[in-house]
Write an enzyme that holds these catalytic residues in place. Structure first.
Site, PDB file in Angstrom:
ATOM      1  N   HIS A 147       0.816  -1.222   0.000  1.00 14.63           N
ATOM      2  CA  HIS A 147       0.000   0.000   0.000  1.00 14.63           C
ATOM      3  C   HIS A 147       0.846   1.266   0.000  1.00 14.63           C
ATOM      4  CE1 HIS A 147       0.297  -0.112   4.561  1.00 14.63           C
ATOM      5  NE2 HIS A 147       0.416   1.181   4.335  1.00 14.63           N
ATOM      6  N   ASP A 164       0.016  -7.592   1.481  1.00 15.60           N
ATOM      7  CA  ASP A 164       0.497  -6.214   1.562  1.00 15.60           C
ATOM      8  C   ASP A 164       2.025  -6.210   1.672  1.00 15.60           C
ATOM      9  OD1 ASP A 164       0.546  -3.495   1.721  1.00 15.60           O
ATOM     10  OD2 ASP A 164      -0.377  -3.361   3.714  1.00 15.60           O
ATOM     11  N   SER A 206       3.965   2.708   8.128  1.00 14.23           N
ATOM     12  CA  SER A 206       3.697   1.698   7.115  1.00 14.23           C
ATOM     13  C   SER A 206       4.972   1.231   6.437  1.00 14.23           C
ATOM     14  CB  SER A 206       2.777   2.264   6.035  1.00 14.23           C
ATOM     15  OG  SER A 206       1.473   2.409   6.495  1.00 14.23           O
TER      16      SER A 206
END
Length: 247
Positions: free
Chosen positions: A50, A93, A192
């Site tokens: 992402h 992911d 992230s």
């Protein structure tokens, strides 16, 4: 249901300059930090899928984003996103960023090892997560790398906790839950793509937690566990790319 991309370290401490030398900051085309990452080979940085929001550069060798000392800014040559990835919260992911030249380990840059085979962490195993994300829900990203200890949460406990808050929710495949539940330690927006580290090995990638607004994660006292991609479930995929194959 809203999910928020993992970004900031909550209730952690500044990482010592001589530790976690595998950490990378992923920058966009404007030079802004968008995600964390970690160096896993001479020319590959691992991060979250992402984070594919126009990543252009990676910064290696410096825990302090605004400092120019010993910092290597490298333009990304290619990227390999897992072919099954569709959106955050649905699994897969994971992404690799290819560098144009080989990076030689030195006093400020090192690789981190990955699992050699599929593995399952036991509940309550102690890990670390690091990043440049926010240090509270309403804060800003930080310039100094921060790290915090988190404990692994069993998959059934994790599933039950999420389902209680989000009826009908099912955890995606191949994830690890750790931190952010019954504790005020974990990650937030901006972390992230960073690693979940267990005994010096990267076992997870920061993926998501639960949102309390359009783009705001409930980072200080989340009521569901933080979710990471389980790297050990992608060993064969990683090896194919390492050997020059496509994702």
């Amino acid at each position: 249901m809203l999910l928020v991309l993992g970004s900031e370290i909550i209730n952690g401490q500044i990482a010592p300059d001589n530790e976690m030398l595998y950490m990378a900051s992923v920058l966009d085309n404007r030079g802004y930090h968008i995600c964390g990452g970690f160096l896993v080979s001479e020319n590959l940085v691992m991060t979250a899928a992402h984070c594919d929001v126009n990543p252009r550069y990676v910064v290696l060798g410096n825990h302090h984003l605004r400092s120019d000392t010993d910092k290597s800014v490298i333009q990304i040559a290619d990227k390999y996103k897992h072919p099954y990835y569709r959106k955050v919260g649905s699994g897969y992911d994971i992404m690799l960023l290819k560098l144009p030249t080989l990076v030689q380990p030195n006093k400020t840059i090192q690789f981190i090892r990955l699992p050699l085979r599929e593995m399952t962490l036991k509940e309550n195993e102690k890990c670390q997560v690091a990043g440049w994300g926010k240090i509270n829900t309403y804060g800003n990203v930080v310039d100094d790398l921060r790290v915090v200890d988190v404990s692994v949460i069993g998959p059934q406990v994790c599933q039950n906790a999420w389902a209680q808050k989000v009826p009908g929710y099912k955890l995606p495949p191949n994830v690890i839950c750790a931190g952010g539940y019954n504790t005020n330690k974990g990650f937030c927006q901006g972390d992230s793509g960073g690693p979940l580290v267990y005994k010096g090995m990267a076992v997870g990638i920061v993926s998501y937690n639960k949102a309390i607004g359009e783009n705001l994660g409930q980072c200080d006292y989340p009521d569901v566990p933080n979710v990471y991609t389980d790297i050990s479930k992608y060993v064969n995929w990683f090896r194919r790319i390492l050997q020059g194959g496509k994702s």
